[in-house]
Scaffold this motif. Structure first.
Motif, PDB file in Angstrom:
ATOM      1  N   LEU A  63       0.823  -1.209   0.000  1.00 12.43           N
ATOM      2  CA  LEU A  63       0.000   0.000   0.000  1.00 12.43           C
ATOM      3  C   LEU A  63       0.861   1.264   0.000  1.00 12.43           C
ATOM      4  O   LEU A  63       0.567   2.240  -0.700  1.00 12.43           O
ATOM      5  CB  LEU A  63      -0.920   0.009   1.219  1.00 12.43           C
ATOM      6  N   LEU A  64       1.934   1.241   0.798  1.00 11.84           N
ATOM      7  CA  LEU A  64       2.787   2.422   0.908  1.00 11.84           C
ATOM      8  C   LEU A  64       3.568   2.691  -0.371  1.00 11.84           C
ATOM      9  O   LEU A  64       3.832   3.847  -0.725  1.00 11.84           O
ATOM     10  CB  LEU A  64       3.762   2.250   2.081  1.00 11.84           C
ATOM     11  N   VAL A  65       3.959   1.637  -1.086  1.00 13.16           N
ATOM     12  CA  VAL A  65       4.817   1.815  -2.268  1.00 13.16           C
ATOM     13  C   VAL A  65       3.987   1.924  -3.550  1.00 13.16           C
ATOM     14  O   VAL A  65       4.198   2.840  -4.357  1.00 13.16           O
ATOM     15  CB  VAL A  65       5.829   0.657  -2.379  1.00 13.16           C
ATOM     16  N   ALA A 196       4.752   8.859 -11.904  1.00  8.03           N
ATOM     17  CA  ALA A 196       4.641   7.453 -11.512  1.00  8.03           C
ATOM     18  C   ALA A 196       5.827   7.004 -10.663  1.00  8.03           C
ATOM     19  O   ALA A 196       5.659   6.331  -9.643  1.00  8.03           O
ATOM     20  CB  ALA A 196       4.513   6.571 -12.747  1.00  8.03           C
ATOM     21  N   VAL A 197       7.040   7.378 -11.071  1.00  9.51           N
ATOM     22  CA  VAL A 197       8.234   6.951 -10.337  1.00  9.51           C
ATOM     23  C   VAL A 197       8.261   7.590  -8.951  1.00  9.51           C
ATOM     24  O   VAL A 197       8.547   6.918  -7.933  1.00  9.51           O
ATOM     25  CB  VAL A 197       9.515   7.313 -11.121  1.00  9.51           C
ATOM     26  N   ALA A 198       7.922   8.868  -8.871  1.00  8.00           N
ATOM     27  CA  ALA A 198       7.903   9.551  -7.571  1.00  8.00           C
ATOM     28  C   ALA A 198       6.868   8.945  -6.639  1.00  8.00           C
ATOM     29  O   ALA A 198       7.056   8.926  -5.413  1.00  8.00           O
ATOM     30  CB  ALA A 198       7.621  11.039  -7.774  1.00  8.00           C
ATOM     31  N   PRO A 202       7.732   5.329  -0.461  1.00  5.10           N
ATOM     32  CA  PRO A 202       6.766   4.953   0.581  1.00  5.10           C
ATOM     33  C   PRO A 202       6.157   6.181   1.233  1.00  5.10           C
ATOM     34  O   PRO A 202       6.868   7.053   1.736  1.00  5.10           O
ATOM     35  CB  PRO A 202       7.615   4.154   1.578  1.00  5.10           C
ATOM     36  N   GLN A 203       4.838   6.265   1.201  1.00  4.20           N
ATOM     37  CA  GLN A 203       4.165   7.432   1.754  1.00  4.20           C
ATOM     38  C   GLN A 203       2.694   7.126   1.980  1.00  4.20           C
ATOM     39  O   GLN A 203       2.130   6.215   1.375  1.00  4.20           O
ATOM     40  CB  GLN A 203       4.279   8.624   0.791  1.00  4.20           C
ATOM     41  N   VAL A 204       2.104   7.875   2.897  1.00  6.04           N
ATOM     42  CA  VAL A 204       0.650   7.881   3.056  1.00  6.04           C
ATOM     43  C   VAL A 204       0.177   9.234   2.554  1.00  6.04           C
ATOM     44  O   VAL A 204       0.501  10.269   3.134  1.00  6.04           O
ATOM     45  CB  VAL A 204       0.247   7.689   4.533  1.00  6.04           C
ATOM     46  N   HIS A 205      -0.566   9.200   1.452  1.00  4.78           N
ATOM     47  CA  HIS A 205      -0.965  10.450   0.818  1.00  4.78           C
ATOM     48  C   HIS A 205      -2.418  10.754   1.162  1.00  4.78           C
ATOM     49  O   HIS A 205      -3.335  10.085   0.676  1.00  4.78           O
ATOM     50  CB  HIS A 205      -0.789  10.368  -0.700  1.00  4.78           C
ATOM     51  N   VAL A 206      -2.612  11.754   2.022  1.00  8.62           N
ATOM     52  CA  VAL A 206      -3.953  12.236   2.343  1.00  8.62           C
ATOM     53  C   VAL A 206      -4.004  13.704   1.928  1.00  8.62           C
ATOM     54  O   VAL A 206      -3.348  14.546   2.553  1.00  8.62           O
ATOM     55  CB  VAL A 206      -4.258  12.093   3.844  1.00  8.62           C
ATOM     56  N   PHE A 343      -6.424   2.278   4.289  1.00 11.40           N
ATOM     57  CA  PHE A 343      -6.148   0.867   4.552  1.00 11.40           C
ATOM     58  C   PHE A 343      -4.779   0.656   5.209  1.00 11.40           C
ATOM     59  O   PHE A 343      -4.569  -0.362   5.878  1.00 11.40           O
ATOM     60  CB  PHE A 343      -6.278   0.053   3.263  1.00 11.40           C
ATOM     61  N   VAL A 344      -3.859   1.587   5.051  1.00 12.59           N
ATOM     62  CA  VAL A 344      -2.602   1.503   5.806  1.00 12.59           C
ATOM     63  C   VAL A 344      -2.901   1.558   7.298  1.00 12.59           C
ATOM     64  O   VAL A 344      -2.398   0.740   8.092  1.00 12.59           O
ATOM     65  CB  VAL A 344      -1.633   2.639   5.396  1.00 12.59           C
ATOM     66  N   VAL A 345      -3.727   2.517   7.695  1.00 12.66           N
ATOM     67  CA  VAL A 345      -4.116   2.610   9.111  1.00 12.66           C
ATOM     68  C   VAL A 345      -4.838   1.334   9.540  1.00 12.66           C
ATOM     69  O   VAL A 345      -4.558   0.760  10.602  1.00 12.66           O
ATOM     70  CB  VAL A 345      -5.026   3.836   9.324  1.00 12.66           C
ATOM     71  N   GLY A 346      -5.771   0.880   8.700  1.00 10.82           N
ATOM     72  CA  GLY A 346      -6.537  -0.309   9.040  1.00 10.82           C
ATOM     73  C   GLY A 346      -5.674  -1.536   9.244  1.00 10.82           C
ATOM     74  O   GLY A 346      -5.802  -2.245  10.251  1.00 10.82           O
TER      75      GLY A 346
END
Length: 419
Positions: A63-65, A196-198, A202-206, A343-346
């Protein structure tokens, strides 16, 4: 394949919904089989929850990647690759003859499931009918439905056929290969943003506009998914070891009692305002958590199942409200990334507490561990209720201030007109 030969929008939407449930069902299949593997390979609760947890960590990494990758390269390429990876995971389960193989299979399955969770969920938001938006509802109801189908189906096979793992994983291997082929028929629904590459960092994008809603829903997401992780990892062992019911199907039915009634919670609150669905779900969830503690203290299996039904109903309503609130108005190019954040949090809440519980059970016993776990979840749910009520009061205060300002302007307006 020319776009003219792709599925029309409505059939594509329901095809994606079926694929999402199918993928989640496969993720629930190993739960009733864990005790079979325990007996066959000779490992304890700590190893069991490690096998369970490593799947969730792999899913989180995915999910992060690549959670937002389909916003950039398109939904279809990610779906095809991820379904083929799911097929590889099923083959690894099929040939598993020790703990190492199970760990490898769950890692690969987690990577595939993470990519599919965000991409299929975003596809539902893309393809939903504007006048009848069903994307948030299906995204919230599908985990309960899928996990229930997988757990109960596998539990039935364990009770009724020899070598149930061979049956289920051979069939799922074929199914996921066919799903990868079927994804070719889906229309491309993503605008394909640059970067796409950026996006692979790994990140959570909100997005900033959605952060206040995300923060309000956070404690509720943690509480609900933590209970889901406990039931999925240790639920069948709890039924056998604490309540003395040595039946694999009953362990699967406990997972159904929690996850299956989540669908009813989502249905019941589907037309309610999002914030109300969250609040009602949080309150019902809290009652279910207290009931679970009562079932453990009384060693009552009927009370345990009843509490699971109530908890599941609250889970479904609360998760529906949270997903709908967080994703309301999200731009098409940010849908996969935002859902990945949810879903990362979940899955963090789904995995880390369950692993800790498995380790603790080896020292303090399964009953005491579950009691402490349940009490912690009830407290977290109460924190969520308090946060939701505070947010509601704040919103009411702001609305009242706005109405007062409008009234003042109305009173002043005539005096400002030329005589």
């Amino acid at each position: 394949m020319p776009e003219s030969r792709r599925l029309p929008r409505a059939p594509a939407f329901w095809s994606v919904a079926v694929l999402l449930v199918l993928m989640l069902a496969a993720s629930g299949v190993p739960s009733p089989l864990y005790r079979v593997y325990q007996e066959e390979f000779g490992f304890g609760p700590g190893v069991l929850t490690t096998i369970f947890g490593i799947y969730a960590f792999a899913l989180l990494a995915s999910l992060l990647v690549v959670g937002g990758l389909s916003d950039h390269v398109g939904r279809r390429p990610v779906l095809i690759a991820a379904f083929l990876l799911e097929a590889v995971a099923m083959v690894l389960f099929l040939v598993a003859d020790g703990v190492g193989w199970l760990l490898a299979a769950r890692i690969v399955q987690g990577l595939a499931t993470g990519a599919l969770t965000s991409t299929l969920g975003a596809s539902l938001l893309d393809l939903q009918h504007r006048d009848r938006p069903m994307g948030a509802f299906i995204n919230s109801a599908s985990p309960g439905l899928g996990l229930s189908i997988g757990a109960v189906g596998a539990g039935l096979l364990v009770q009724s056929v020899a070598a149930p793992d061979t049956w289920v994983f051979a069939v799922l291997t074929v199914v996921f290969v066919l799903a990868a082929v079927g994804a070719l028929l889906l229309p491309e629904s993503s605008p394909r943003l640059p970067g796409a590459v950026a996006s692979l960092r790994p990140q959570v994008h909100v997005p900033a506009a959605h952060r206040p809603a995300f923060v309000v829903a956070l404690p509720l997401l943690l509480a609900c998914w933590a209970v889901g992780g406990l039931y999925a990892s240790l639920g069948p062992s709890l039924v056998a070891d604490v309540f003395a019911i040595d039946n694999h199907l009953v362990g699967g039915l406990l997972i159904l009692a929690l996850n299956g009634t989540g669908i009813l919670g989502s249905l019941a609150l589907r037309t309610a305002p999002h914030e109300r669905a969250m609040l009602v779900g949080a309150l019902v969830f809290t009652v279910g958590g207290v009931g679970t503690l009562g079932a453990l203290l009384a060693t009552s299996a009927p009370l345990l199942f009843g509490a699971a039904v109530v908890t599941g109903f609250g889970f479904g309503a609360a998760f529906l409200g949270a997903v709908a609130t967080i994703t309301a108005g999200v731009a098409p190019g940010h849908r996969a990334g935002l859902l990945a954040g949810v879903f990362v949090v979940g899955y963090l809440a789904f995995s880390i507490p369950a692993i800790a519980a498995g380790i603790a059970a080896g020292h303090a016993g399964l009953t005491r561990t579950t009691e402490v776990y349940g009490a912690a979840v009830v407290v977290l749910a109460l924190v969520a209720v308090a946060g939701l009520l505070r947010a509601r009061r704040r919103a009411g205060s702001l609305a009242a201030a706005g109405r007062a300002a409008d009234e003042r302007e109305d009173r002043l307006a005539p005096a400002q007109l030329p005589g």
